[in-house]
Enzyme design. Structure first.
Site, short mmCIF file in Angstrom:
data_model
loop_
_atom_site.label_atom_id
_atom_site.label_comp_id
_atom_site.label_asym_id
_atom_site.label_seq_id
_atom_site.Cartn_x
_atom_site.Cartn_y
_atom_site.Cartn_z
N HIS A 18 0.83 -1.21 0.00
CA HIS A 18 0.00 0.00 0.00
C HIS A 18 0.86 1.25 0.00
CE1 HIS A 18 -3.87 -2.08 0.66
NE2 HIS A 18 -3.11 -2.96 1.27
N ASP A 112 -6.28 5.48 0.96
CA ASP A 112 -6.31 4.10 0.48
C ASP A 112 -7.72 3.51 0.64
OD1 ASP A 112 -4.05 1.70 0.15
OD2 ASP A 112 -5.90 1.00 1.12
N VAL A 334 14.67 -7.14 -0.72
CA VAL A 334 15.44 -6.72 -1.89
C VAL A 334 14.67 -5.59 -2.57
CG1 VAL A 334 16.51 -8.93 -2.36
CG2 VAL A 334 14.25 -8.44 -3.30
N TRP A 354 -0.63 -6.92 -6.79
CA TRP A 354 -0.86 -6.05 -7.95
C TRP A 354 0.33 -5.15 -8.28
CZ3 TRP A 354 -3.41 -6.72 -12.03
CH2 TRP A 354 -3.56 -5.67 -12.94
N SER A 356 3.40 -5.90 -7.94
CA SER A 356 4.35 -6.77 -8.65
C SER A 356 3.93 -6.92 -10.11
CB SER A 356 4.44 -8.14 -7.98
OG SER A 356 5.02 -8.00 -6.69
N GLU A 359 4.76 -3.76 -11.93
CA GLU A 359 6.21 -3.63 -12.08
C GLU A 359 6.73 -4.55 -13.19
OE1 GLU A 359 7.35 -4.32 -8.00
OE2 GLU A 359 6.42 -2.43 -7.37
N ASP A 375 -6.36 -11.15 -3.28
CA ASP A 375 -6.73 -10.73 -4.64
C ASP A 375 -5.88 -11.38 -5.73
OD1 ASP A 375 -4.33 -9.55 -4.00
OD2 ASP A 375 -4.88 -7.53 -4.62
BR1 BUP Z 1 8.62 -9.18 -0.87
C1 BUP Z 1 9.25 -7.61 -1.65
N1 BUP Z 1 11.06 -6.20 -2.23
O1 BUP Z 1 11.49 -8.15 -1.20
P1 BUP Z 1 2.57 -6.33 -4.05
C2 BUP Z 1 8.39 -6.70 -2.17
N2 BUP Z 1 8.85 -5.55 -2.71
O2 BUP Z 1 10.67 -4.28 -3.26
P2 BUP Z 1 1.16 -7.38 -1.82
C3 BUP Z 1 10.21 -5.29 -2.76
O3 BUP Z 1 6.80 -4.44 -2.34
P3 BUP Z 1 3.01 -8.54 -0.04
C4 BUP Z 1 10.66 -7.36 -1.66
O4 BUP Z 1 8.18 -4.43 -5.56
C5 BUP Z 1 6.00 -4.22 -4.51
O5 BUP Z 1 6.13 -2.88 -4.88
C6 BUP Z 1 7.35 -4.91 -4.55
O6 BUP Z 1 3.44 -5.23 -3.31
C7 BUP Z 1 7.90 -4.54 -3.21
O7 BUP Z 1 2.28 -7.40 -2.96
C8 BUP Z 1 5.60 -4.29 -3.05
O8 BUP Z 1 3.35 -6.99 -5.10
C9 BUP Z 1 4.68 -5.45 -2.75
O9 BUP Z 1 1.32 -5.67 -4.46
O10 BUP Z 1 1.64 -8.43 -0.81
O11 BUP Z 1 -0.09 -7.94 -2.36
O12 BUP Z 1 1.10 -6.07 -1.20
O13 BUP Z 1 2.96 -7.54 1.08
O14 BUP Z 1 2.93 -9.95 0.41
O15 BUP Z 1 4.14 -8.31 -0.94
#
Ligand code: BUP
Length: 455
Positions: A18, A112, A334, A354, A356, A359, A375
């Site tokens: 978020h 949000d 990372v 989302w 990911s 990206e 989701d």
């Molecule tokens: Br894990 C990880 N590095 O190691 P999503 C995630 N991210 O930069 P959602 C990193 O966190 P959850 C890591 O690039 C993205 O912007 C990634 O958001 C970054 O996952 C964000 O992909 C993660 O929407 O679940 O649904 O919020 O918290 O499990 O990642």
């Protein structure tokens, strides 16, 4: 001349999934000469969030940070992120004095979707136009917006027969994609949140969503044409929200630098899913057997210690040694954007959070989808349909079954070797860049909003 420039305040919810899109939106708005105040709920759930915030404010001195001190925590849920969202919501009454102290006075507030029910009544009371940034897919938004009426009707009971979620005569999606808690009869956090937040999001001045028109044409159309809700708030696709410069510099992975272009598979299931031990082992076997190079992010309590001892315990010494030959295991956070934008990376075994997905689209990296919960199946469905990747539906939700290493290897080989998928993905990258480039659909959407806010 004569025009007042907008002053926008942003309030994100808990968790990197978020926070990240809010930071990116803030960076995007200042690049358009909008004055931005970023409200940071304090404390954050994770160290990662507070680190991301420090880096961000250091590189954007023109963005004003306003700390929002939360009330003392009372833990109602087993999930620290759900707890934190509740905490932010229950501290909502502390917002008005904070907002009225800001100068110049605010033109617009953006929050949000998980906070709408707490924030919108407050900002309505002070006549502050409030927008919602929806941090998942537009497809997920079709379910979110219609959920209160679904939950209050026979639609969910009828599911057993039809297997399809319908709103009026519209087929929204098959039951198999829906986050399981939303289908449960008993109360749970997600259900309650969907009913409460959706009901308030509808009263917002509009919804911004981190997607782009060519990527989710159908879902955006269904919403904006009044098929999902008779009178929907305006929904503007402004994505993919571009990563800001200092994101990449936060970490580096020299290991990638001498690897051939597109040869590395990046493996991450997000920060919130811990695969079961036996599944981690099978995944390890799968990665090795696939023959592909890989960077494997293992986010798991078992591997949070310094020396990796625990992972070796899980997958065994021999497997661990073999993993090291072809791949790199990363245990801590990372910088995903750094990895996905690296030329060596060609594929992404992803949970399909989302951000990911966006990206991957932004960087033209194909996805092998393995949604785990929430989701993620809805998002994986979008990925598969648009041709950004493949998804083995039979792998099911997290923990539903044990997927064998042999099968994982097979699917990785297919995905990494798929030349037409590679080309398709590059096309999606081009579309993504076009959408936010000058005159693109997302660029136009945001420009129109900002000129409205500037009046
Ligand atoms: Br894990 C990880 N590095 O190691 P999503 C995630 N991210 O930069 P959602 C990193 O966190 P959850 C890591 O690039 C993205 O912007 C990634 O958001 C970054 O996952 C964000 O992909 C993660 O929407 O679940 O649904 O919020 O918290 O499990 O990642």
């Amino acid at each position: 001349g004569g025009r007042k420039l907008a002053h926008v305040a942003l309030l994100p919810s808990a968790g990197m999934g978020h926070l990240t899109p809010f930071l990116r939106l803030a960076a995007l708005l200042v690049s358009r000469n909008v004055q931005v105040t970023f409200i940071t709920p304090h404390p954050t759930v994770s160290l990662t969030e507070s680190r991301a915030l420090s880096t961000f404010f250091a590189s954007f001195p023109q963005i004003k940070q306003k700390q929002f001190h939360l009330l003392q925590a009372e833990k109602n849920s087993f999930d620290p992120f759900f707890n934190h969202i509740e905490l932010i919501k229950s501290s909502g009454h502390l917002l008005p004095p904070l907002l009225s102290a800001l100068t110049p006075s605010l033109s617009v507030f953006i929050t949000d979707m998980t906070l709408a029910s707490a924030v919108i009544p407050i900002t309505q009371a002070i006549s502050l136009p409030t927008y919602v940034l929806f941090t998942s897919s537009a497809k997920m938004m079709t379910l979110f917006l219609s959920y209160p009426s679904l939950a209050g009707s026979r639609a969910l009971d009828d599911l057993e027969e039809t297997g399809v979620i319908k709103i009026r005569n519209l087929e929204l999606m098959p039951k198999s994609l829906v986050p399981p808690p939303l289908l449960q009869k008993s109360d749970n956090f997600l259900k309650k949140s969907f009913v409460e937040e959706s009901g308030k999001v509808i009263e917002s001045s509009g919804i911004l969503v981190n997607t782009f028109v060519s990527f989710e044409f159908e879902s955006l159309g269904k919403i904006n044409d009044g098929e999902v809700l008779e009178r929907p708030p305006s929904v503007v696709a402004i994505g993919p929200l571009p990563p800001y410069d200092s994101e990449k510099s936060r970490s580096q992975l020299a290991w990638l630098d001498d690897k051939p272009a597109g040869s590395v598979l990046y493996v991450s299931f997000g920060s919130r899913t811990a695969l079961a031990r036996d599944q981690i082992r099978e995944l390890g076997v799968g990665l090795i057997t696939s023959g592909s190079r890989f960077v494997w992010v293992v986010k798991n309590n078992i591997v949070d210690k310094e020396d990796g001892q625990e992972l070796e315990e899980v997958i065994g010494h021999e497997l661990m040694e073999r993993v090291k030959e072809k791949g790199l295991i990363v245990k801590s956070w990372v910088q995903q954007e750094y990895i996905l934008s690296h030329p060596a990376v060609g594929g992404f075994l992803s949970h399909c959070g989302w951000n990911s997905v966006m990206e991957a689209a932004w960087n033209g990296v194909r996805i092998l989808a393995w949604p785990q919960n929430g989701d993620q199946k809805v998002n994986a469905d979008v990925v598969e349909r648009i041709g950004l990747g493949t998804w083995v539906r039979s792998w099911g939700w997290s923990g539903e079954k044990l997927v064998s290493g042999a099968e994982i290897a097979e699917r990785i080989r297919e995905c990494m070797g798929d030349e037409s998928l590679r080309i398709q993905t590059l096309g999606i990258k081009e579309d993504a860049r076009k959408a936010v480039g000058f005159g693109g659909s997302s660029d136009k959407g945001l420009t129109e909003l900002i000129s409205k806010w500037n009046q």
